[in-house]
Design an enzyme around this catalytic site. Structure first.
Site, PDB file in Angstrom:
ATOM      1  N   CYS A 115      88.353  42.493  47.413  1.00 16.46           N
ATOM      2  CA  CYS A 115      87.955  41.173  47.918  1.00 16.46           C
ATOM      3  C   CYS A 115      89.147  40.251  48.180  1.00 16.46           C
ATOM      4  O   CYS A 115      89.034  39.282  48.918  1.00 16.46           O
ATOM      5  CB  CYS A 115      86.960  40.522  46.961  1.00 16.46           C
ATOM      6  SG  CYS A 115      85.433  41.465  46.827  1.00 16.46           S
ATOM      7  N   HIS A 252      87.063  32.955  49.039  1.00 17.76           N
ATOM      8  CA  HIS A 252      86.296  34.197  49.098  1.00 17.76           C
ATOM      9  C   HIS A 252      84.881  33.879  48.624  1.00 17.76           C
ATOM     10  O   HIS A 252      84.682  33.179  47.631  1.00 17.76           O
ATOM     11  CB  HIS A 252      86.942  35.249  48.194  1.00 17.76           C
ATOM     12  CG  HIS A 252      86.080  36.441  47.985  1.00 17.76           C
ATOM     13  ND1 HIS A 252      85.503  37.125  49.031  1.00 17.76           N
ATOM     14  CD2 HIS A 252      85.669  37.067  46.851  1.00 17.76           C
ATOM     15  CE1 HIS A 252      84.787  38.126  48.547  1.00 17.76           C
ATOM     16  NE2 HIS A 252      84.864  38.106  47.235  1.00 17.76           N
ATOM     17  N   ASN A 282      78.533  38.570  49.830  1.00 19.90           N
ATOM     18  CA  ASN A 282      79.941  38.873  49.597  1.00 19.90           C
ATOM     19  C   ASN A 282      80.358  40.004  50.549  1.00 19.90           C
ATOM     20  O   ASN A 282      79.922  41.136  50.388  1.00 19.90           O
ATOM     21  CB  ASN A 282      80.131  39.292  48.138  1.00 19.90           C
ATOM     22  CG  ASN A 282      81.570  39.614  47.791  1.00 19.90           C
ATOM     23  OD1 ASN A 282      82.406  39.769  48.679  1.00 19.90           O
ATOM     24  ND2 ASN A 282      81.853  39.728  46.507  1.00 19.90           N
TER      25      ASN A 282
HETATM   26  N1  COA Z   1      67.311  40.341  40.110  1.00 21.14           N
HETATM   27  C1  COA Z   1      66.669  39.975  38.984  1.00 21.14           C
HETATM   28  N2  COA Z   1      67.227  40.083  37.770  1.00 21.14           N
HETATM   29  C2  COA Z   1      68.473  40.584  37.704  1.00 21.14           C
HETATM   30  C3  COA Z   1      69.191  40.977  38.844  1.00 21.14           C
HETATM   31  C4  COA Z   1      68.565  40.845  40.085  1.00 21.14           C
HETATM   32  N3  COA Z   1      69.140  41.186  41.251  1.00 21.14           N
HETATM   33  N4  COA Z   1      70.408  41.423  38.465  1.00 21.14           N
HETATM   34  C5  COA Z   1      70.474  41.304  37.126  1.00 21.14           C
HETATM   35  N5  COA Z   1      69.294  40.799  36.665  1.00 21.14           N
HETATM   36  C6  COA Z   1      68.917  40.516  35.294  1.00 21.14           C
HETATM   37  C7  COA Z   1      69.696  41.322  34.288  1.00 21.14           C
HETATM   38  O1  COA Z   1      69.106  42.593  34.123  1.00 21.14           O
HETATM   39  C8  COA Z   1      69.573  40.465  33.071  1.00 21.14           C
HETATM   40  O2  COA Z   1      68.313  40.689  32.475  1.00 21.14           O
HETATM   41  P1  COA Z   1      68.154  40.735  30.878  1.00 21.14           P
HETATM   42  O3  COA Z   1      68.582  39.379  30.404  1.00 21.14           O
HETATM   43  O4  COA Z   1      66.713  41.017  30.725  1.00 21.14           O
HETATM   44  O5  COA Z   1      69.063  41.834  30.446  1.00 21.14           O
HETATM   45  C9  COA Z   1      69.561  39.042  33.617  1.00 21.14           C
HETATM   46  O6  COA Z   1      69.231  39.156  34.998  1.00 21.14           O
HETATM   47  C10 COA Z   1      70.872  38.325  33.486  1.00 21.14           C
HETATM   48  O7  COA Z   1      71.879  39.181  33.994  1.00 21.14           O
HETATM   49  P2  COA Z   1      73.388  38.757  33.974  1.00 21.14           P
HETATM   50  O8  COA Z   1      74.214  39.871  34.530  1.00 21.14           O
HETATM   51  O9  COA Z   1      73.732  38.233  32.623  1.00 21.14           O
HETATM   52  O10 COA Z   1      73.335  37.535  34.996  1.00 21.14           O
HETATM   53  P3  COA Z   1      74.454  36.527  35.403  1.00 21.14           P
HETATM   54  O11 COA Z   1      73.983  35.150  35.230  1.00 21.14           O
HETATM   55  O12 COA Z   1      75.788  36.898  34.819  1.00 21.14           O
HETATM   56  O13 COA Z   1      74.541  36.760  36.965  1.00 21.14           O
HETATM   57  C11 COA Z   1      75.906  37.853  38.584  1.00 21.14           C
HETATM   58  C12 COA Z   1      74.912  38.018  37.465  1.00 21.14           C
HETATM   59  C13 COA Z   1      76.347  39.231  39.062  1.00 21.14           C
HETATM   60  C14 COA Z   1      75.248  37.097  39.717  1.00 21.14           C
HETATM   61  C15 COA Z   1      77.120  37.051  38.067  1.00 21.14           C
HETATM   62  O14 COA Z   1      77.574  37.612  36.857  1.00 21.14           O
HETATM   63  C16 COA Z   1      78.243  37.053  39.039  1.00 21.14           C
HETATM   64  O15 COA Z   1      78.121  36.552  40.139  1.00 21.14           O
HETATM   65  N6  COA Z   1      79.411  37.549  38.635  1.00 21.14           N
HETATM   66  C17 COA Z   1      80.560  37.590  39.483  1.00 21.14           C
HETATM   67  C18 COA Z   1      80.399  38.710  40.420  1.00 21.14           C
HETATM   68  C19 COA Z   1      81.400  38.666  41.507  1.00 21.14           C
HETATM   69  O16 COA Z   1      81.821  37.625  41.929  1.00 21.14           O
HETATM   70  N7  COA Z   1      81.776  39.837  41.984  1.00 21.14           N
HETATM   71  C20 COA Z   1      82.611  40.030  43.088  1.00 21.14           C
HETATM   72  C21 COA Z   1      83.988  39.647  42.794  1.00 21.14           C
HETATM   73  S1  COA Z   1      84.901  39.949  44.192  1.00 21.14           S
END
Ligand code: COA
Length: 325
Positions: A115, A252, A282
């Site tokens: 990224c 980004h 993304n």
């Molecule tokens: N739809 C519904 N629920 C989902 C889901 C989806 N698409 N993806 C994950 N969940 C659930 C998980 O299973 C979890 O459930 P649980 O509490 O029952 O275990 C819950 O949502 C919370 O998941 P979590 O991973 O803790 O959520 P979060 O608030 O951290 O959000 C991201 C997840 C990926 C959106 C966030 O962590 C993020 O954006 N991180 C950065 C990623 C990024 O920028 N990557 C690219 C870098 S270049």
């Protein structure tokens, strides 16, 4: 003191025709428009058609950028293409674009920083121009992340999209001050110890398969805001400026909450941040040039504006590029 500067003389972009909404994603995995919107800001993404390759997306964006710049293919000395989803393991996708453009001289290669790829590619091209090894460069960010997603993993497949963006750089003489037009400063970082936070579980020398994207989203999130705000500060300090002097931040587009938190840490008003994540998701190395093209086409970014591009990605890698438009 005269100094060679890389001026950004044109932008272009391309998005595949097919748009997939969050509601459509909810038919593929157990998710919802509410969850995706609230956690990421994403509403839809573009997905490449069957047979549509990264080089095809890159070609469209490149011809668009060259036209915008009024630069002929014959003037190009180099192509740097940032991608983590090349057409083939080798040769570089940049050489495929070179051939398709009809460019028969100069050099072309890919940069792989996921990224952060576009920011890395801008820094590489800027350095070639500054030392006088090239005068005109085409810098591309192009990705087909849909090909490396695990479409059964709801925690990753909802986050990404396909697309491409490109800019044309031309060397020009500046007087070495922050008032010069062109790239004023670039800063790059990597920390390979964070490999396991965001990677693809395949590759020619490990599994002989393409593999799928794996991510510990919470960990990526935790590092993103700190790394991004510190590299932005470094870039500004290089030329004696502060975030309050920025006209635009072009980040980004990984997660709306990361964009907002980074802007807040830099005390930058949200109106100064270019946000496209709702429409593109993304797109990895393509996200910054896609956002740049949108904001220059709609007249937000204007000549003389101070523009900061930043990105973080797998590796971890991160970086920033400060330019006077
Ligand atoms: N739809 C519904 N629920 C989902 C889901 C989806 N698409 N993806 C994950 N969940 C659930 C998980 O299973 C979890 O459930 P649980 O509490 O029952 O275990 C819950 O949502 C919370 O998941 P979590 O991973 O803790 O959520 P979060 O608030 O951290 O959000 C991201 C997840 C990926 C959106 C966030 O962590 C993020 O954006 N991180 C950065 C990623 C990024 O920028 N990557 C690219 C870098 S270049």
């Amino acid at each position: 003191m005269t100094l060679r500067r890389s001026q950004i003389v044109g932008c272009g972009s391309y998005l595949p025709a097919r748009v997939v909404t969050n509601d459509e994603m909810a038919k593929i995995v157990d998710t919802s428009d509410e969850w995706i919107t609230a956690r990421t800001g994403i509403k839809r993404r573009h997905i490449a058609a069957d047979g549509e390759k990264t080089s095809d997306l890159a070609m469209h964006a490149s011809t668009d950028a060259l036209m915008d710049a009024g630069v002929a293919v014959g003037e190009l000395d180099m192509i740097v293409l940032a991608t983590a989803t090349p057409d083939e393991t080798f040769p570089a996708t940049a050489t495929l674009v070179q051939a398709q453009l009809g460019m028969t001289r100069g050099f072309a290669f890919d940069v792989q920083a996921v990224c952060s790829g576009f920011v890395y590619a801008m820094a590489v091209a800027d350095n070639f121009l500054r030392v006088g090894q090239a005068d005109t460069a085409l810098v591309i960010g192009a990705e087909t992340f849909s090909r490396i997603l695990d479409w059964s993993d709801r925690s990753t497949c909802v986050l990404f999209g396909d697309g491409a963006g490109a800019v044309v750089l031309k060397s020009a003489e500046g007087n070495g001050t922050a008032e010069d037009r062109g790239i004023l400063s670039t800063r790059l970082h990597a920390d390979g110890r964070k490999h396991d936070m965001l990677y693809v579980d395949g590759g020619p020398s490990s599994t002989q398969t393409t593999g799928h994207l794996r991510m510990f989203g919470k960990e990526v999130f935790r590092h993103a805001v700190t790394n991004l705000s510190s590299v932005v500060d470094e870039t500004l300090e290089d030329v004696g400026l502060t975030a309050s002097e920025l006209d635009w931040m072009v980040p980004h587009q990984a997660n709306r909450r990361i964009l907002e938190a980074t802007a807040k840490k830099l005390k930058l008003s949200p109106e100064r941040v270019i946000v496209t994540i709702q429409d593109h998701a993304n797109t990895s190395a393509a996200s910054v040039p896609l956002a740049l093209d949108q904001a220059t086409s709609d007249g937000r970014i204007k000549r003389g504006d101070l523009v900061l591009m930043e990105a973080m990605g797998g590796g971890f890698t991160w970086g920033a590029c400060l330019a006077r438009w």
